[in-house]
Scaffold this active site. Structure first.
Site, PDB file in Angstrom:
ATOM      1  N   ARG A  21       0.842  -1.216   0.000  1.00 36.21           N
ATOM      2  CA  ARG A  21       0.000   0.000   0.000  1.00 36.21           C
ATOM      3  C   ARG A  21       0.872   1.259   0.000  1.00 36.21           C
ATOM      4  O   ARG A  21       0.624   2.213  -0.742  1.00 36.21           O
ATOM      5  CB  ARG A  21      -0.898  -0.055   1.241  1.00 36.21           C
ATOM      6  CG  ARG A  21      -1.730   1.179   1.507  1.00 36.21           C
ATOM      7  CD  ARG A  21      -2.525   0.913   2.789  1.00 36.21           C
ATOM      8  NE  ARG A  21      -3.336   2.018   3.213  1.00 36.21           N
ATOM      9  CZ  ARG A  21      -2.919   2.988   4.025  1.00 36.21           C
ATOM     10  NH1 ARG A  21      -1.671   2.986   4.451  1.00 36.21           N
ATOM     11  NH2 ARG A  21      -3.749   3.946   4.397  1.00 36.21           N
ATOM     12  N   ASP A 127      11.937 -14.029  10.694  1.00 37.39           N
ATOM     13  CA  ASP A 127      13.188 -14.518  11.285  1.00 37.39           C
ATOM     14  C   ASP A 127      14.119 -13.378  11.734  1.00 37.39           C
ATOM     15  O   ASP A 127      15.034 -13.605  12.520  1.00 37.39           O
ATOM     16  CB  ASP A 127      13.946 -15.398  10.286  1.00 37.39           C
ATOM     17  CG  ASP A 127      13.224 -16.710  10.013  1.00 37.39           C
ATOM     18  OD1 ASP A 127      12.236 -16.993  10.725  1.00 37.39           O
ATOM     19  OD2 ASP A 127      13.623 -17.437   9.097  1.00 37.39           O
TER      20      ASP A 127
END
Ligand code: F6P
Length: 323
Positions: A21, A127
């Site tokens: 966006r 991660d």
């Protein structure tokens, strides 16, 4: 520069939608057209694309996943795959590309850049093992999901006087286990970065029992060796000596879903916007990241060569907090 392409690639995570966006709306505000590429590099090779306007990214800021789709592409690692990708970028008159993803996806971005195509990378992986940024998009939400699970498991663990192994993601990285374990008050944290023999794990359970704890929470990173299953088997064989019954919960992909947290929405918005500005200024081959509280750029090659962060000081602190 007239048209910017955007893709999400690799494992998904919360915050990809607000980033798409931000890329789209920033690009439009600077007078560019935007092309969304579906399913990461797979969509680039297949020429699976869609034009994006301000409305097409409406209502997605709070949604998990990625509305463009994502994939891991083995074909993009081949010369033929890369040639197709470049061909479709050129056929679609794309002048610059924003790649949102983790190390594998950003390595792909670097490959395109080395072949002369302007690319800017945005770090997104739960991660948190990408160099050049303190935090990647998705990490904060995943940590909150982990904490929610630890808190709930602790309730039932205490009721039953049980030890729980809670496996969190991190194929090669103990980041989520360390942060989740410290914030969740775990009795033991097992990570790939620190060798912890099975006897030590068993002794930790015994110690927790002797100290009078009603539960023992062990947070295990997916990448810990010899692995969660081996720990469970080892402990199960010794349940009588431990004081605790042993149970295991593998959180799995629940960590990758859900509405992005406030932090992730803001980070995604800032990084997405910054990526477009970098392309506009002709600064390709870089990663935009959060360093301190500022958005900074690092050459992609440098970000990719950086070692995965593991905070040994925090790990030492966790040893004190375990008591
Ligand atoms: O790369 C992020 C990650 O969450 C790893 O920690 C994990 O091993 C992997 O994705 C699993 O991804 P998938 O099941 O989508 O291949």
């Amino acid at each position: 520069m007239k048209r910017i392409g955007v893709l999400t690639s690799g494992g998904d995570g919360p915050g990809l939608n607000p980033c798409i966006r931000a890329v789209t709306r920033t690009a439009i505000s600077r007078g560019f057209e935007v092309l969304g590429i579906k399913r990461g590099y797979v969509g680039l090779i297949d020429n699976d694309v869609m034009p994006l306007d301000a409305r097409s990214v409406g209502g997605i800021i709070g949604k998990g996943g990625t509305f463009l789709g994502t994939a891991r592409s083995a074909e993009f690692m081949t010369v033929r795959g890369q040639r197709e990708a470049l061909r479709h970028l050129n056929c679609n008159s794309v002048d610059g590309l924003v790649v949102i993803g983790g190390n594998g996806s950003l390595t792909g971005a670097q490959v395109l850049y080395e072949q002369g195509f302007p690319v800017v990378g945005v770090p997104a992986t739960i991660d948190n093992d990408v160099g050049g940024t303190d935090m990647a998009i998705g990490v904060d939400t995943a940590l909150n999901t982990i904490l929610d699970a630890i808190d709930k498991i602790k309730d039932t663990a205490s009721s039953h006087q049980r030890a729980f192994l809670i496996e969190v993601m991190g194929r090669d990285s103990g980041y989520l286990a360390l942060m989740g374990g410290v914030a969740g008050g775990a009795e033991l944290i097992l990570v790939p970065e620190v060798e912890t023999p099975l006897e030590t794990v068993a002794q930790s359970l015994v110690n927790a029992y002797i100290r009078g704890k009603a539960h023992c929470i062990v947070v295990v990173a997916e990448g810990y060796k010899p692995g969660t299953r081996a720990v469970v088997n080892y402990l199960k064989e010794r349940e009588e000596e431990l004081g605790f019954d042993v149970r295991v919960t593998v959180l799995g992909h629940v960590q990758r879903g859900g509405a992005p947290s406030a932090f992730d929405r803001l980070l995604a918005t800032r990084l997405g916007a910054a990526a477009v500005m970098e392309l506009e200024q002709g600064h390709a081959g870089v990663l935009v990241g959060l360093v301190g509280n500022e958005i900074k750029t690092t050459p992609l090659a440098e970000a990719l060569s950086g070692s995965a962060r593991f905070d040994m000081n925090l790990y030492q602190l966790s040893k004190i907090m375990e008591k």
